[in-house]
Design a protein around this motif. Structure first.
Motif, mmCIF file in Angstrom:
data_model
loop_
_atom_site.group_PDB
_atom_site.id
_atom_site.type_symbol
_atom_site.label_atom_id
_atom_site.label_comp_id
_atom_site.label_asym_id
_atom_site.label_seq_id
_atom_site.Cartn_x
_atom_site.Cartn_y
_atom_site.Cartn_z
ATOM 1 N N LEU A 146 0.815 -1.369 0.040
ATOM 2 C CA LEU A 146 0.368 -0.163 -0.160
ATOM 3 C C LEU A 146 0.947 1.514 -0.117
ATOM 4 O O LEU A 146 0.607 2.409 -0.967
ATOM 5 N N ALA A 147 1.841 0.935 0.800
ATOM 6 C CA ALA A 147 2.737 2.447 0.830
ATOM 7 C C ALA A 147 3.694 2.439 -0.090
ATOM 8 O O ALA A 147 4.326 3.994 -1.447
ATOM 9 N N GLU B 173 -9.904 -0.006 1.659
ATOM 10 C CA GLU B 173 -11.352 0.369 1.622
ATOM 11 C C GLU B 173 -11.973 -0.006 2.827
ATOM 12 O O GLU B 173 -12.251 0.788 3.304
ATOM 13 N N TRP B 174 -11.432 -0.963 3.306
ATOM 14 C CA TRP B 174 -12.028 -1.476 4.067
ATOM 15 C C TRP B 174 -11.157 -1.110 5.485
ATOM 16 O O TRP B 174 -12.125 -1.014 7.021
ATOM 17 N N ILE B 175 -10.204 -0.506 5.408
ATOM 18 C CA ILE B 175 -9.845 0.324 6.741
ATOM 19 C C ILE B 175 -9.640 1.349 6.966
ATOM 20 O O ILE B 175 -9.484 2.122 8.420
ATOM 21 N N GLN B 176 -10.185 2.164 6.372
ATOM 22 C CA GLN B 176 -10.699 3.557 5.854
ATOM 23 C C GLN B 176 -9.364 4.461 6.873
ATOM 24 O O GLN B 176 -9.238 4.955 7.426
ATOM 25 N N GLY B 177 -8.031 4.238 5.994
ATOM 26 C CA GLY B 177 -7.287 4.984 6.485
ATOM 27 C C GLY B 177 -6.053 4.715 8.305
ATOM 28 O O GLY B 177 -4.759 5.015 7.924
ATOM 29 N N GLU C 27 -4.538 1.959 8.875
ATOM 30 C CA GLU C 27 -3.509 0.040 8.770
ATOM 31 C C GLU C 27 -3.546 -0.432 10.123
ATOM 32 O O GLU C 27 -3.123 -1.745 9.306
ATOM 33 N N SER C 28 -3.979 -0.311 11.193
ATOM 34 C CA SER C 28 -3.778 -1.378 11.919
ATOM 35 C C SER C 28 -5.026 -2.205 12.663
ATOM 36 O O SER C 28 -5.013 -3.290 12.963
ATOM 37 N N GLN C 29 -5.973 -1.708 11.693
ATOM 38 C CA GLN C 29 -6.863 -2.561 11.817
ATOM 39 C C GLN C 29 -6.493 -3.539 10.570
ATOM 40 O O GLN C 29 -7.423 -4.390 10.262
ATOM 41 N N ILE C 30 -5.522 -3.957 9.838
ATOM 42 C CA ILE C 30 -5.741 -4.769 8.975
ATOM 43 C C ILE C 30 -5.303 -6.198 9.277
ATOM 44 O O ILE C 30 -4.314 -6.273 10.564
ATOM 45 N N THR C 31 -6.046 -6.984 9.188
ATOM 46 C CA THR C 31 -5.514 -8.359 9.491
ATOM 47 C C THR C 31 -5.133 -9.557 8.239
ATOM 48 O O THR C 31 -5.312 -9.243 7.098
#
Length: 319
Positions: free
Chosen positions: A198-199, A208-212, A214-218
């Motif tokens: 992504l970077a 789209e799922w994490i809305q900016g 990145e700590s939400q990525i699993t």
């Protein structure tokens, strides 16, 4: 009866096993691994008490407690020396803390060895004498049974495949080295690989799922995105699977197992991940060793560590 405890980076899984090693009751509580050892051990002890109350079981009915802990340890002293999955964790007297609380003989081992004890007795390793198990979770762990005996090594750190050096100057690891296999092939590793893509400006439905945030990525998101034909997710799965393949090729050459068991939460990705792993093994492991080794999924599921800890408690108590 026996208590089995699996101390994971996210959850502590606790089970009450009957004398025939079937599970009577189980529960999980948050680990809070980002806090410190006092908080984690407080959570663990509270979880055990909760299970005993739920099942109306007295500590006098428990023959032994088994616990699997990730990282380096002194098994004889019951000390967890270092664990890359926990913050503020050094020389924690895990066994002493549990025995002081419950006055039941307690036995500690590495979390993956405990997993393998369970799979060997009750799951995918039954009847085999040379078994390598790799667990893909928060990190990457491994354990090996050779000639029907668990490998330990001088400092109880045999078969630590998670710290195979894959890149001379790679991602830093909590062990003090860099480029370790577990920094790429694990839940944390996959998330880091997604972040790197992504970077670099690549587009993914994950954004789209994490809305900016990145700590939400699993790791599960990577599987879900893969199933939507997301190109970043497909690249991440292929890259991760290939790196795992190179690591396992080295392990097959080194340990010569007849069975290689893949377990842990990340392994739920199945062939999305393992397709490229198998392709690399086919091209890079020694043919004579590769031909006698089959790669299979673990059978005991997400509670394998807890079940294995109960099996281990039984084995130690019966000695």
């Amino acid at each position: 009866m026996y208590l089995g405890i699996d101390l994971g980076g996210t959850n502590i899984k606790i089970g009450l096993l009957k004398n025939d090693l079937t599970v009577q009751e189980k529960l999980k509580v948050p680990t809070e691994s980002e806090t410190d050892s006092n908080r984690v051990m407080t959570n663990l002890i509270a979880g055990v008490k909760q299970l005993l109350v739920q099942t109306q079981t007295g500590t006098d009915q428990i023959k032994a407690i088994g616990i699997g802990v990730p990282g380096q340890m002194n098994i004889q002293k019951g000390l967890s020396i270092f664990s890359p999955n926990f913050a503020n964790w050094s020389n924690v007297p895990v066994v002493q803390l549990i025995e002081n609380e419950f006055h039941v003989p307690t036995y500690m081992d590495n979390d993956v060895r405990v997993n393998l004890y369970g799979e060997w007795q009750l799951g995918a390793g039954k009847g085999k004498q040379d078994v390598l198990m790799v667990t893909l979770g928060t990190g990457l762990g491994a354990a090996m049974i050779t000639d029907g005996r668990m490998m330990y090594g001088k400092s109880n750190s045999a078969a630590e495949l998670g710290h195979l050096n894959m890149y001379r100057h790679g991602r830093p690891c909590a062990c003090g080295s860099s480029g370790c296999l577990g920094r790429y092939v694990s839940a944390r590793g996959m998330v880091k690989t997604v972040q790197e893509h992504l970077a670099a400006g690549e587009t993914s439905v994950i954004s789209e799922w994490i809305q900016g945030d990145e700590s939400q990525i699993t790791a599960k998101m990577v599987s879900d995105a893969y199933d939507q034909d997301d190109q970043v997710a497909r690249k991440v799965m292929q890259e991760t699977g290939e790196i795992l393949g190179y690591g396992l090729s080295s392990a097959i050459n080194m340990f010569n197992p007849e069975r290689l068991i893949i377990g842990g939460g990340v392994a739920a990705a199945g062939e999305r991940l393992l397709k490229s792993t198998k392709e690399v093994i086919a091209g890079h492991a020694l043919k004579v060793a590769r031909d006698v080794c089959d790669l299979v999924p673990a059978e005991l599921g997400p509670w394998a560590g807890m079940i294995g800890a109960g099996v281990y408690a039984n084995q130690q108590a019966e000695k």
